[in-house]
Design a protein around this motif. Sequence first.
Motif, PDB file in Angstrom:
ATOM      1  N   VAL A   1       5.129 -19.099   0.085  1.00 34.30           N
ATOM      2  CA  VAL A   1       4.818 -17.974   0.958  1.00 34.30           C
ATOM      3  C   VAL A   1       3.433 -17.405   0.633  1.00 34.30           C
ATOM      4  O   VAL A   1       2.987 -17.434  -0.516  1.00 34.30           O
ATOM      5  N   GLN A   2       2.743 -16.904   1.658  1.00 31.19           N
ATOM      6  CA  GLN A   2       1.379 -16.405   1.497  1.00 31.19           C
ATOM      7  C   GLN A   2       1.378 -14.893   1.253  1.00 31.19           C
ATOM      8  O   GLN A   2       2.005 -14.145   1.993  1.00 31.19           O
ATOM      9  N   ILE A   3       0.665 -14.456   0.220  1.00 39.09           N
ATOM     10  CA  ILE A   3       0.539 -13.010  -0.005  1.00 39.09           C
ATOM     11  C   ILE A   3      -0.713 -12.512   0.710  1.00 39.09           C
ATOM     12  O   ILE A   3      -1.733 -13.200   0.761  1.00 39.09           O
ATOM     13  N   TYR A   4      -0.629 -11.291   1.292  1.00 42.92           N
ATOM     14  CA  TYR A   4      -1.764 -10.735   2.026  1.00 42.92           C
ATOM     15  C   TYR A   4      -2.356  -9.487   1.380  1.00 42.92           C
ATOM     16  O   TYR A   4      -3.539  -9.230   1.446  1.00 42.92           O
ATOM     17  N   ASP A   5      -1.501  -8.668   0.802  1.00 39.94           N
ATOM     18  CA  ASP A   5      -1.982  -7.340   0.422  1.00 39.94           C
ATOM     19  C   ASP A   5      -1.074  -6.753  -0.660  1.00 39.94           C
ATOM     20  O   ASP A   5       0.059  -7.211  -0.830  1.00 39.94           O
ATOM     21  N   VAL A   6      -1.583  -5.771  -1.404  1.00 45.78           N
ATOM     22  CA  VAL A   6      -0.709  -4.988  -2.276  1.00 45.78           C
ATOM     23  C   VAL A   6      -0.939  -3.513  -1.959  1.00 45.78           C
ATOM     24  O   VAL A   6      -2.017  -3.123  -1.520  1.00 45.78           O
ATOM     25  N   LEU A   7       0.083  -2.727  -2.151  1.00 41.49           N
ATOM     26  CA  LEU A   7      -0.039  -1.292  -1.882  1.00 41.49           C
ATOM     27  C   LEU A   7       0.085  -0.545  -3.203  1.00 41.49           C
ATOM     28  O   LEU A   7       0.866  -0.922  -4.073  1.00 41.49           O
ATOM     29  N   LYS A   8      -0.706   0.520  -3.326  1.00 41.08           N
ATOM     30  CA  LYS A   8      -0.692   1.290  -4.565  1.00 41.08           C
ATOM     31  C   LYS A   8      -0.288   2.726  -4.288  1.00 41.08           C
ATOM     32  O   LYS A   8      -0.481   3.223  -3.171  1.00 41.08           O
ATOM     33  N   ASP A   9       0.255   3.390  -5.302  1.00 42.38           N
ATOM     34  CA  ASP A   9       0.579   4.808  -5.120  1.00 42.38           C
ATOM     35  C   ASP A   9      -0.651   5.651  -5.454  1.00 42.38           C
ATOM     36  O   ASP A   9      -1.728   5.120  -5.724  1.00 42.38           O
ATOM     37  N   ARG A  10      -0.473   6.964  -5.418  1.00 42.52           N
ATOM     38  CA  ARG A  10      -1.634   7.832  -5.588  1.00 42.52           C
ATOM     39  C   ARG A  10      -2.299   7.671  -6.956  1.00 42.52           C
ATOM     40  O   ARG A  10      -3.502   7.802  -7.100  1.00 42.52           O
ATOM     41  N   SER A  11      -1.495   7.283  -7.942  1.00 38.63           N
ATOM     42  CA  SER A  11      -2.081   7.118  -9.281  1.00 38.63           C
ATOM     43  C   SER A  11      -2.764   5.757  -9.433  1.00 38.63           C
ATOM     44  O   SER A  11      -3.325   5.452 -10.482  1.00 38.63           O
ATOM     45  N   GLY A  12      -2.691   4.931  -8.399  1.00 39.17           N
ATOM     46  CA  GLY A  12      -3.338   3.619  -8.470  1.00 39.17           C
ATOM     47  C   GLY A  12      -2.419   2.516  -8.958  1.00 39.17           C
ATOM     48  O   GLY A  12      -2.845   1.382  -9.129  1.00 39.17           O
ATOM     49  N   ALA A  13      -1.150   2.838  -9.182  1.00 39.55           N
ATOM     50  CA  ALA A  13      -0.214   1.819  -9.652  1.00 39.55           C
ATOM     51  C   ALA A  13       0.316   1.011  -8.461  1.00 39.55           C
ATOM     52  O   ALA A  13       0.611   1.561  -7.403  1.00 39.55           O
ATOM     53  N   VAL A  14       0.416  -0.304  -8.670  1.00 42.46           N
ATOM     54  CA  VAL A  14       0.915  -1.175  -7.597  1.00 42.46           C
ATOM     55  C   VAL A  14       2.398  -0.910  -7.369  1.00 42.46           C
ATOM     56  O   VAL A  14       3.203  -0.946  -8.303  1.00 42.46           O
ATOM     57  N   THR A  15       2.756  -0.632  -6.118  1.00 43.82           N
ATOM     58  CA  THR A  15       4.154  -0.339  -5.830  1.00 43.82           C
ATOM     59  C   THR A  15       4.768  -1.301  -4.823  1.00 43.82           C
ATOM     60  O   THR A  15       5.977  -1.350  -4.662  1.00 43.82           O
ATOM     61  N   ALA A  16       3.927  -2.035  -4.112  1.00 46.38           N
ATOM     62  CA  ALA A  16       4.480  -2.930  -3.095  1.00 46.38           C
ATOM     63  C   ALA A  16       3.535  -4.088  -2.850  1.00 46.38           C
ATOM     64  O   ALA A  16       2.334  -3.998  -3.110  1.00 46.38           O
ATOM     65  N   LEU A  17       4.099  -5.175  -2.357  1.00 43.97           N
ATOM     66  CA  LEU A  17       3.244  -6.272  -1.936  1.00 43.97           C
ATOM     67  C   LEU A  17       3.552  -6.619  -0.490  1.00 43.97           C
ATOM     68  O   LEU A  17       4.647  -6.370   0.008  1.00 43.97           O
ATOM     69  N   VAL A  18       2.546  -7.161   0.179  1.00 44.67           N
ATOM     70  CA  VAL A  18       2.695  -7.530   1.580  1.00 44.67           C
ATOM     71  C   VAL A  18       2.531  -9.033   1.669  1.00 44.67           C
ATOM     72  O   VAL A  18       1.544  -9.583   1.179  1.00 44.67           O
ATOM     73  N   GLU A  19       3.522  -9.695   2.250  1.00 40.62           N
ATOM     74  CA  GLU A  19       3.431 -11.141   2.378  1.00 40.62           C
ATOM     75  C   GLU A  19       3.814 -11.574   3.778  1.00 40.62           C
ATOM     76  O   GLU A  19       4.315 -10.788   4.585  1.00 40.62           O
TER      77      GLU A  19
END
Lengths: 356, 357
Positions: free
Chosen positions: A64-82
């Motif tokens: 599967v191809q990954i496209y993006d990651v999402l971060k919270d306000r503190s800059g910590a990665v909380t989600a990925l988009v695939e």
Amino acid sequence: MKLPARYEAVGSPFSGGGMSTAFKCKDKHLDRHVLVKVLQEGIDQKRILDEVKALSAIRSKHVVQIYDVLKDRSGAVTALVEEFLPGQDLDDVLPITDTSTFLRHIYAIACGLADIHAVGVVHRDIKPNNMKIDAEGCLRIFDFGLSRTDGVNSETIGTIGTLGYIAPELCAPANQKVSFTLAVDVFAFGATALKLVRGRLPSDLRAIPPNLPATDADFTKQTLALPPAIAATLNQCLSKKPMTRPSMETVRNIIGRHLLHGRHKATMIAGDKIHYLEKIGQSVKLSAGSLGSVDVSYDGYDFIATNVTGDVYINNMGIIPPQKLPGASVITLGAPSLGFQRQYITFDVTHPEVIL
Amino acid sequence: MSGVLHTAGDIVGDRYEVTTYIGQGGMQEVYRVHDRLLERDAVLKSPKNPSAKKRFNRSATLSARVNHDNVAKTLDYVEDGDRFYLIEELIEGCDLGYFLKNYVSILDPFAAGRVMHHLAKGLAASHRVNVVHRDLKPTNVMVVGGQNFTGFKITDFGIAKMAQEEIGEAVAGDEEGLTSSQTALGALPYMAPETIDDMQNAGKPADVWAIGALTFEVLTGNRPFGFGYRAVPLIQAAKVPPLPSPLTSNTQFAPFARAVFDLITACMQKNPAARPTADQLVTTCEGLYYSTVPREFGTIRRFDNSNWGFAGAPSGAVFCHVKSVFAASSLAVGERIWMTTYPGSPSRRAFPIVKAV
Ligand SMILES: Nc1ncnc2c1ncn2[C@@H]1O[C@H](COP(=O)(O)OP(=O)(O)OP(=O)(O)O)[C@@H](O)[C@H]1O
Ligand SMILES: [Mg+2]
């Protein structure tokens, strides 16, 4: 977690394995569906970072191809988009009842796993419901770097994978450290192949540790008839000892070779005459009077030279029959001292390409 | 060369760091970038003309619908200031136009058939989601691995929609417009007859025609109807020139060259409805015979009779016979060749051999 404006949830969230919640979303920038996997609260952030790292590193048409990651306000990665893969898991199409479909599936899985292993990633959770066949018929592996820590799902134990797919060496007491090697995935691959043919894993494999070897887990004893070389390789994947399991690259090559069984074509040209050899069991005699002769036959995998009389050379090498012919060769009949009287036959092997 | 839009170090969309300029065509500039979020390299494409925003976005969403190994993956679309960008999978290699010009200009029928097979696969996937390419040509096909020739990926889907007007100008025979438009000039030799009449007719069969024309070029070293506006009436007549005799005179290759040529002519029928669909083309290509053993380059080092000699190559000395050469009947010391090698004694044996640039 609030999604950025770019991604708009379509339908309700579902479980994305034990550690995350998955949403099917519309990516408004590219007007396509994507999967957003949000790390559940309280789960070690390392899980998602590992998954992102693995997905970014792997280049494979079976992953599967990954496209993006999402971060919270503190800059910590909380989600990925695939990539969103529609359609059914491999688990929903079991058992597989014809050999050719089975071979194509395990070939695709082996190709994907070889690509994954090539960049040093261990998937750790290879099983049919972490795979799908995409719209183009291409098998895709997903759900990376997941370790089940929720304990809700009775099929999972600790952080070591899914019951039935767990390699024996991982079944150590809880306080003992286990190491995940590539061979762990090879075992899970073997179990996946078994699940594909049986529809359900035998209890011997679902035991902790698995009872091996077991008749029910023997690929030579399943209802789906398999070529002996394939059954033997799959049995090796389920070896108790990690050291005796083959690499995924080896497994891939063995299955790939079998997919071409009976599909080779040898083109023989002597002067202006063309002959083809392409039927399994077919054989031809190449001879030049008293100078020499040789029989060449096709066994479905290779073209083999036997029955040599007189002086016969292949690419200028003497023959020790039975001998496999290289993919391109010149067969020379007659001793070198005969010069112009020698006869030359070119022999070139081609085959269709297996593109999944 | 450098681009005008960016220099190394520029950050686009708070995420992509420009590393090098790759190149440009008529419509866009292409850069290599580092994706700082996913820590991997990718390609960034941005139109030269910022007023083309709507069409550029449209071509991005079109390509984003296609998901296949023989199509370059669309990863992201970002807007930054008044500019907009497509982020695409980086293909380490070169485009097919570059390959033909700089490495090998005539491919043997095995390699040509392989190119056709892979392109047909990618095209079938895009046609299945109703995406028509409209601008298939060698520079829009990326060769994975460059000289190693390991795979093929179609790129720039739908960008032709942007280029449509320019192509229209060229077809009208406006030489001025033609020379000023690289894009149109590049597209013309692969255009189907019905699109010459009206670009609105660029449907799926026109893509199939383009694969035929492109395969003709890789097999023969020439575009089927030449290039420039002089090709226009020839395309409209749709009479595919026969295979030149050096390609069919050698029995070693003749049956394979004819098999590929039959597919080419099937794709290049004047009547769009008579052409195979991309899916049908894939099925026929599955019947093509070729070997997938890696290729290598070599240079002829010894050739002291008219029939055979030896090449120097990374795998050592290689025995080369003129009968194993496609589209030529001689070899000479100093010539570069492209080949597959097999065990032999005392040196390996090459088959097939084609002349390299
Ligand atoms: N995904 C990619 N990975 C690596 N290089 C690429 C990629 N896509 C394009 N390129 C390179 O960028 C160059 C410029 O591409 P571009 O599409 O702008 O021009 P073109 O296709 O040659 O011409 P035109 O715009 O006239 O169609 C290509 O020649 C190719 O070598
Ligand atoms: Mg292009």
